[in-house]
Design a protein around this motif. Structure first.
Motif, short mmCIF file in Angstrom:
data_model
loop_
_atom_site.label_atom_id
_atom_site.label_comp_id
_atom_site.label_asym_id
_atom_site.label_seq_id
_atom_site.Cartn_x
_atom_site.Cartn_y
_atom_site.Cartn_z
N ARG A 165 -105.49 -27.79 51.73
CA ARG A 165 -103.91 -27.34 52.51
C ARG A 165 -104.57 -26.38 53.67
N LYS A 166 -103.36 -25.85 54.45
CA LYS A 166 -104.34 -24.59 55.18
C LYS A 166 -102.87 -24.11 54.99
N ARG A 167 -103.66 -22.81 54.70
CA ARG A 167 -104.21 -21.01 53.95
C ARG A 167 -102.83 -20.82 54.26
N ALA A 168 -101.81 -20.85 53.75
CA ALA A 168 -100.39 -20.09 53.78
C ALA A 168 -100.56 -18.41 53.60
N PRO A 169 -99.69 -17.42 54.01
CA PRO A 169 -99.70 -16.65 55.04
C PRO A 169 -100.13 -15.17 53.30
N SER A 170 -99.09 -15.97 52.84
CA SER A 170 -98.40 -15.06 51.45
C SER A 170 -100.07 -15.49 50.69
N SER A 171 -100.88 -16.19 50.65
CA SER A 171 -102.48 -16.48 49.90
C SER A 171 -103.08 -15.49 51.10
N VAL A 172 -103.38 -15.60 52.13
CA VAL A 172 -104.13 -14.23 53.05
C VAL A 172 -103.59 -13.45 52.88
N ASN A 173 -102.25 -12.66 52.52
CA ASN A 173 -101.98 -11.47 52.05
C ASN A 173 -102.65 -11.00 50.49
N ARG A 206 -95.63 -10.11 57.39
CA ARG A 206 -94.59 -9.56 57.11
C ARG A 206 -93.60 -11.20 56.25
N ASN A 207 -92.69 -11.24 55.49
CA ASN A 207 -92.11 -12.49 55.07
C ASN A 207 -93.01 -12.92 54.96
N ALA A 208 -93.83 -13.09 54.41
CA ALA A 208 -95.08 -14.31 53.87
C ALA A 208 -94.13 -15.40 52.83
N ASP A 209 -93.83 -14.01 51.96
CA ASP A 209 -93.86 -14.94 50.42
C ASP A 209 -92.50 -15.91 50.24
N GLY A 210 -92.20 -16.56 51.08
CA GLY A 210 -91.58 -17.53 51.03
C GLY A 210 -90.98 -18.20 49.63
N GLN A 211 -91.94 -18.50 49.27
CA GLN A 211 -91.95 -19.80 47.90
C GLN A 211 -91.70 -18.43 46.75
N ARG A 212 -91.36 -17.55 46.81
CA ARG A 212 -90.88 -16.92 45.65
C ARG A 212 -89.03 -16.51 46.20
N THR A 213 -88.61 -17.42 46.77
CA THR A 213 -87.13 -17.49 46.71
C THR A 213 -86.37 -18.26 46.11
N LEU A 214 -87.81 -19.34 45.91
CA LEU A 214 -86.83 -20.57 45.23
C LEU A 214 -86.38 -19.69 43.91
N TYR A 215 -85.82 -20.66 44.01
CA TYR A 215 -84.71 -19.56 42.53
C TYR A 215 -84.70 -21.84 41.67
N LEU A 216 -84.90 -21.30 40.63
CA LEU A 216 -84.28 -22.34 39.15
C LEU A 216 -83.47 -21.21 37.83
#
Length: 386
Positions: A165-173, A206-216
């Motif tokens: 998949r396309k490299r996510a901004p969080s991975s680039v960071n 900035r604000n690249a870690d969108g996946q961390r906002t998911l809470y189970l």
């Protein structure tokens, strides 16, 4: 007439050549200057005589680009004299760090994860051969562009074909962070808004870690555990009980767990240093079951084939369980770490304690979770029991 490198105007008149222009500072100690052929800041070299081996020791000092022109001589002179003092006292001159690859290898000596990233994205890239003294913003910017264009491996299909998949901004960071840290060890930041400002090309998205906002929540994590394949269940259960990075959890061996004291030593993690944490009752029971009848060097969480879990092997069962349990499709192993940290913060455990347990900084915990800390009572790590 003896050469005087302290005057900027005199240095600017020097001819650009391979051999540095040398100024004698004292007996056996010289400071050299090599003008740039392109009109950039020249580079400085120290030379000190080593009586034990009967020859001079050389050390590249860089261009001191972060300093004003009239301040560079004093800084270079101080470093050259420090080298001479070291050589005269019998000290060992460190191996020459000339290129970006050299800086990365030096940084990665005690950081396994950094070395893995450098192998993937730096050593085989053109930037690896760039001399540190000539490193400019355009070199790093071009490297970043190539990095962002690289596809990220998601998993493999049944035919063992890679799925990207396309490299996510969080991975680039994350990939940029280790290069930035390695270069910062040996280079000073360049003057802002100039070609010498290599560091500007490595600014995080900035604000690249969108996946961390998911809470189970606990109910959702129980659903996940009911849906997970039996082979992966202990590993995923541990991720629900302890706020460790999945890679650090997978790297644990039986010898890292002390059943008598209910303590766990985490050795492989981003911090690069082992840390020891006290375990709650539920986690102690789970780890004791996994350690039973295994050698100290065996993986604490072992797959059916006897190997430890890794990113490519835990992704598929977790993804399948997420779908089966009807959970948000973007849920991943890292979501469990975020969820356990969230529970600890909302339970009121001090942020510094959470940082120590999870292997990150209090600043990072405050940045991502500080908004959850108001009006809660302090509880123990045992609040993570499902």
């Amino acid at each position: 007439m003896a050469l005087d490198l302290s005057r900027v105007k005199d240095r600017e008149k020097l001819k650009a050549q391979r051999e540095p222009h040398w100024q004698r500072l004292r007996v056996g100690c010289f400071l050299g200057y090599r003008p740039s052929q392109r009109g950039n800041a020249g580079t400085w070299i120290a030379r000190a005589y080593d009586e034990d081996v009967g020859k001079y020791q050389l050390k590249a000092l860089g261009d001191y680009g972060a300093l004003a022109g009239n301040e560079r001589f004093a800084a270079a002179k101080k470093d050259a004299e420090a080298l001479a003092d070291l050589v005269e006292s019998g000290g060992e001159v460190r191996a020459e760090i000339e290129t970006v690859a050299d800086a990365c290898r030096e940084y990665a000596k005690t950081r396994t994860e950094a070395e893995q990233r450098f192998k993937r994205y730096v050593y085989s890239d053109p930037i690896a051969k760039v001399k540190l003294e000539k490193l400019r913003r355009r070199h790093v910017k071009d490297w970043r562009t190539r990095l962002e264009a690289l596809p990220a491996l998601v998993s493999r299909n049944k035919g063992d074909q890679p799925i990207h998949r396309k490299r996510a901004p969080s991975s680039v960071n994350r990939d940029m962070a280790v290069l930035r840290a390695a270069l910062s060890k040996v280079l000073s930041p360049g003057a802002p808004n100039s070609e010498a400002a290599w560091q500007e090309a490595l600014k995080a998205v900035r604000n690249a870690d969108g996946q961390r906002t998911l809470y189970l929540d606990r109910a959702e994590r129980r659903k996940l555990l009911k849906a997970i394949h039996a082979e992966a269940a202990p590993f995923v259960h541990a991720l629900c009980l302890l706020p460790l990075r999945p890679g650090a959890m997978a790297a644990l061996t039986v010898g890292d767990f002390d059943k008598r004291t209910a303590e766990l030593t985490i050795g492989k993690d981003k911090t690069g240093k082992p840390r020891r944490i006290q375990l709650p009752a539920d986690a102690t029971k789970l780890l004791a079951e996994q350690a039973k009848n295994k050698l100290p060097t065996a993986p604490l969480f072992m797959r059916a084939n006897g190997k430890a879990w890794d990113k490519s092997s835990w992704k598929l069962p977790i993804k399948a369980a997420v779908i089966k349990a009807g959970l948000p499709a973007e849920a991943s192993a890292y979501t469990l770490r975020h969820s356990t940290i969230t529970d600890l913060v909302t339970a009121g455990l001090p942020l510094l304690t959470i940082a120590q347990i999870s292997g990150t900084s209090a600043e990072m915990i405050e940045r991502h979770y500080g908004h959850l800390t108001s009006g809660v009572a302090v509880k123990a790590l045992g609040t993570l029991a499902l």
